[in-house]
Design a protein around this motif. Structure first.
Motif, PDB file in Angstrom:
ATOM      1  N   ILE A 250       0.805  -1.186   0.204  1.00 37.87           N
ATOM      2  CA  ILE A 250       0.170   0.024   0.037  1.00 37.87           C
ATOM      3  C   ILE A 250       1.127   1.241  -0.007  1.00 37.87           C
ATOM      4  N   VAL A 251       0.608   2.258  -0.789  1.00 37.07           N
ATOM      5  CA  VAL A 251       1.339   3.397  -1.222  1.00 37.07           C
ATOM      6  C   VAL A 251       0.987   4.547  -0.765  1.00 37.07           C
ATOM      7  N   LYS A 252       1.392   5.439  -0.198  1.00 34.63           N
ATOM      8  CA  LYS A 252       0.874   6.927   0.228  1.00 34.63           C
ATOM      9  C   LYS A 252       1.762   7.714  -0.909  1.00 34.63           C
ATOM     10  N   TYR A 253       1.290   8.743  -1.375  1.00 32.50           N
ATOM     11  CA  TYR A 253       1.755   9.669  -2.047  1.00 32.50           C
ATOM     12  C   TYR A 253       1.491  11.110  -1.702  1.00 32.50           C
ATOM     13  N   ASP A 254       2.455  11.930  -1.507  1.00 29.84           N
ATOM     14  CA  ASP A 254       2.439  13.280  -1.016  1.00 29.84           C
ATOM     15  C   ASP A 254       2.235  14.072  -2.724  1.00 29.84           C
ATOM     16  N   VAL A 255       1.247  14.337  -3.384  1.00 32.61           N
ATOM     17  CA  VAL A 255       1.368  14.866  -4.676  1.00 32.61           C
ATOM     18  C   VAL A 255       1.564  16.169  -4.667  1.00 32.61           C
ATOM     19  N   ARG A 256       2.116  16.971  -3.628  1.00 33.43           N
ATOM     20  CA  ARG A 256       2.742  18.429  -3.631  1.00 33.43           C
ATOM     21  C   ARG A 256       4.342  18.102  -3.954  1.00 33.43           C
ATOM     22  N   THR A 257       4.958  17.344  -3.151  1.00 40.15           N
ATOM     23  CA  THR A 257       6.187  17.215  -3.032  1.00 40.15           C
ATOM     24  C   THR A 257       6.766  15.918  -4.004  1.00 40.15           C
ATOM     25  N   GLY A 258       5.970  15.054  -4.295  1.00 42.18           N
ATOM     26  CA  GLY A 258       6.493  13.763  -4.991  1.00 42.18           C
ATOM     27  C   GLY A 258       7.028  12.871  -4.063  1.00 42.18           C
ATOM     28  N   ALA A 259       7.084  12.948  -2.674  1.00 38.38           N
ATOM     29  CA  ALA A 259       7.522  11.897  -1.765  1.00 38.38           C
ATOM     30  C   ALA A 259       6.445  10.810  -1.597  1.00 38.38           C
ATOM     31  N   SER A 260       6.967   9.701  -1.401  1.00 35.68           N
ATOM     32  CA  SER A 260       5.965   8.462  -1.068  1.00 35.68           C
ATOM     33  C   SER A 260       6.699   7.787   0.057  1.00 35.68           C
ATOM     34  N   ARG A 261       5.720   6.881   0.670  1.00 29.38           N
ATOM     35  CA  ARG A 261       6.080   5.890   1.536  1.00 29.38           C
ATOM     36  C   ARG A 261       5.139   4.495   1.254  1.00 29.38           C
ATOM     37  N   THR A 262       5.660   3.498   1.707  1.00 28.96           N
ATOM     38  CA  THR A 262       4.941   2.139   1.341  1.00 28.96           C
ATOM     39  C   THR A 262       4.724   1.227   2.649  1.00 28.96           C
ATOM     40  N   HIS A 263       3.703   0.674   2.721  1.00 35.99           N
ATOM     41  CA  HIS A 263       3.637  -0.611   3.629  1.00 35.99           C
ATOM     42  C   HIS A 263       3.429  -1.978   3.038  1.00 35.99           C
ATOM     43  N   ARG A 264       4.393  -2.855   3.330  1.00 33.88           N
ATOM     44  CA  ARG A 264       4.423  -4.026   2.597  1.00 33.88           C
ATOM     45  C   ARG A 264       3.348  -5.128   3.272  1.00 33.88           C
ATOM     46  N   THR A 265       2.748  -5.677   2.426  1.00 40.47           N
ATOM     47  CA  THR A 265       1.731  -6.532   2.954  1.00 40.47           C
ATOM     48  C   THR A 265       1.954  -8.093   2.540  1.00 40.47           C
ATOM     49  N   ASP A 266       1.322  -9.004   3.233  1.00 42.47           N
ATOM     50  CA  ASP A 266       1.686 -10.240   3.259  1.00 42.47           C
ATOM     51  C   ASP A 266       1.022 -11.086   1.836  1.00 42.47           C
ATOM     52  N   GLY A 267       0.182 -10.326   1.185  1.00 48.87           N
ATOM     53  CA  GLY A 267      -0.316 -10.715  -0.188  1.00 48.87           C
ATOM     54  C   GLY A 267      -0.683  -9.570  -0.696  1.00 48.87           C
ATOM     55  N   PRO A 268      -1.361  -9.821  -1.896  1.00 45.52           N
ATOM     56  CA  PRO A 268      -2.033  -8.523  -2.712  1.00 45.52           C
ATOM     57  C   PRO A 268      -2.954  -7.859  -1.930  1.00 45.52           C
ATOM     58  N   PRO A 269      -2.804  -6.478  -1.604  1.00 45.63           N
ATOM     59  CA  PRO A 269      -3.928  -5.807  -0.992  1.00 45.63           C
ATOM     60  C   PRO A 269      -4.918  -5.063  -1.791  1.00 45.63           C
ATOM     61  N   GLY A 270      -6.233  -5.382  -1.190  1.00 46.48           N
ATOM     62  CA  GLY A 270      -7.285  -4.498  -2.204  1.00 46.48           C
ATOM     63  C   GLY A 270      -7.343  -3.128  -2.077  1.00 46.48           C
ATOM     64  N   GLU A 271      -7.968  -2.420  -2.748  1.00 50.55           N
ATOM     65  CA  GLU A 271      -8.313  -0.928  -2.573  1.00 50.55           C
ATOM     66  C   GLU A 271      -8.183  -0.481  -0.979  1.00 50.55           C
ATOM     67  N   ALA A 272      -7.409   0.594  -0.603  1.00 46.26           N
ATOM     68  CA  ALA A 272      -7.245   1.101   0.346  1.00 46.26           C
ATOM     69  C   ALA A 272      -8.286   2.170   0.630  1.00 46.26           C
ATOM     70  N   VAL A 273      -9.230   2.028   1.534  1.00 46.65           N
ATOM     71  CA  VAL A 273     -10.674   3.060   1.902  1.00 46.65           C
ATOM     72  C   VAL A 273     -10.205   3.772   3.220  1.00 46.65           C
ATOM     73  N   PHE A 274     -10.267   5.149   2.822  1.00 48.83           N
ATOM     74  CA  PHE A 274      -9.777   6.097   3.962  1.00 48.83           C
ATOM     75  C   PHE A 274     -11.100   6.492   4.767  1.00 48.83           C
ATOM     76  N   VAL A 275     -10.818   6.127   6.010  1.00 49.33           N
ATOM     77  CA  VAL A 275     -11.805   6.423   7.192  1.00 49.33           C
ATOM     78  C   VAL A 275     -11.284   7.677   7.851  1.00 49.33           C
ATOM     79  N   PRO A 276     -11.868   8.704   8.007  1.00 42.26           N
ATOM     80  CA  PRO A 276     -11.445   9.955   9.043  1.00 42.26           C
ATOM     81  C   PRO A 276     -11.670   9.505  10.299  1.00 42.26           C
TER      82      PRO A 276
END
Length: 430
Positions: free
Chosen positions: A348-374
């Protein structure tokens, strides 16, 4: 030989089950009190739908309450194909003869299972099928599986496309769920328009070169790449007016991540873009062709900047990582998100679209869509909340902190969940 879309992590499950008091690793935030629903194709045993996209819809649901996972259940969406209801629209098209396998949303007082070639199907909070919904007889086209809710007004914007005229129709529901606007949008032909976008003042259309082919009916999805069709993006004022079209390089987009207006009045779109070759290889793979290369090459995060003043479109890749299912905090009232989330085959990848920076979380299998809950009790920052994703091959509902992608908790599901498409968090306050 078994088709690729009936194997591995795409393989359907054979039945509907219920399970109570699911094991939890870590600590579920008490604020996560509601239901997580995820839709996807799951043909019944012995059926070969001819394409991954055309399997009967099945919704998988997990009920969370006060730090506990109360239940899991999965149910087929019982459309006309399974239950016998019927709704005939223009040109004799049966809009209820659908599979409702792509998305599940909550709007006003309804939970709707969606697919782009027919009417939505209403389901209950327990995942029982109510039936097709045409909003009091006012909806006479199909409904996209990717409607957009305006977080400021509560209106739901959507469209229907078809293989007969009108090829594209724009619709708008008010916050109470009444269909208050429908208008035809002229396009050259029957293009497969999977997604679109809204900004504060505009609707953005994706008129791209994947088109309906009558000769392909009976052979999976009757759509193909067409070099002669062209590729363009359209900007339409939400208040009314003509669409302004911008030619772009040939490509296909299944999913838009974000769209916004910048301080210069330009419209900026970030989406998962397939180059022509990547699309045709993927289309063959999910249509049953055993092409390993199609699995490895995907879409890349791409940006278009549409300038109404100059009439020009600037486009550029934002990354070279193969990603899909881009999501944002849809409740962020700025309609100009800085953070975008996407998934790869194992991250699962998080992008900062202003700066172009990104970070990732490795999963144990193919992840499904990541739904945001505030987080309702939080700071109100755009990334203050959680990401929910089903990692189907591992039979878990994963909960991450959306700010830094750290693991918060995992709900152990009673069975493997086939790879699917889209889902929603429906909190008890909804």
């Amino acid at each position: 030989m078994t088709a690729t879309y009936l194997q591995g992590h795409l393989a359907p499950v054979p039945d509907e089950i219920d399970a109570l008091d699911l094991p939890v690793e870590g600590t579920l935030p008490p604020e996560l009190t509601g239901r997580y629903f995820r839709n996807g194709p799951n043909p019944p045993p012995g059926q070969d739908p001819g394409h991954w996209f055309t399997g009967d819809g099945m919704i998988h649901g997990v009920r969370l309450r006060d730090g506990r996972a109360e239940w899991y259940r999965n149910r087929w969406v019982r459309t006309r194909k399974l239950a016998g209801a019927q709704f005939v629209g223009p040109a004799g098209i049966d809009l209820s003869a659908v599979i409702a396998n792509t998305h599940v949303i909550h709007h006003a007082d309804k939970i709707l299972a969606l697919v782009e070639n027919g009417l939505p199907y209403e389901v209950t909070g327990e995942l029982e099928t109510v039936g097709p919904c045409d909003f009091g007889g006012r909806l006479t086209t199909a409904m996209t599986a990717h409607p957009k809710e305006d977080p400021l007004t509560g209106e739901l914007h959507f469209f229907g496309y078809g293989f007969a005229a009108p090829y594209l129709t724009y619709h708008r529901l008010d916050a109470a769920g009444e269909l208050v606007e429908s208008r035809e949008i002229p396009v050259p032909g029957p293009t497969m328009m999977h997604d679109f976008a809204i900004t504060r003042n505009h609707v953005v259309w994706l008129d791209l070169p994947v088109v309906f082919d009558l000769g392909l009916i009976g052979h999976g999805m009757p759509y193909r790449w067409d070099d002669s069709y062209g590729a363009r993006l359209g900007v339409m004022p939400r208040a009314g007016g003509e669409v302004r079209w911008f030619d772009i390089d040939p490509c296909y987009v299944f999913h838009v991540g974000n769209a916004r207006e910048d301080t210069l009045g330009r419209v900026v779109i970030d989406a998962a873009r397939y180059a022509p070759g990547a699309f045709t290889r993927l289309w063959g793979h999910i249509g049953g062709a055993a092409d390993p290369a199609a699995q490895a090459e995907g879409a890349v995060l791409h940006r278009w900047v549409l300038d109404p003043a100059s009439g020009t479109a600037k486009e550029e890749p934002l990354d070279d990582l193969g990603v899909e299912f881009p999501t944002i905090n849809e409740r962020h009232t700025g309609l100009a998100n800085d953070y975008l989330y996407a998934v790869t085959d194992g991250e699962i990848v998080k992008y900062d679209v202003r700066t172009g920076a990104s970070r990732t979380h490795r999963t144990d299998g193919p992840p499904g869509e990541a739904v945001f809950v505030p987080r309702a009790s939080g700071s109100g920052a755009e990334d203050d909340g959680w990401l929910l994703s089903i990692v189907g091959s591992c039979a878990e509902l994963l909960v991450l902190d959306a700010a830094d992608l750290t693991r918060v908790a995992s709900v152990r599901l009673p069975r493997r969940v086939p790879a699917g498409f889209h889902g929603s968090w429906i909190g008890d306050e909804a």
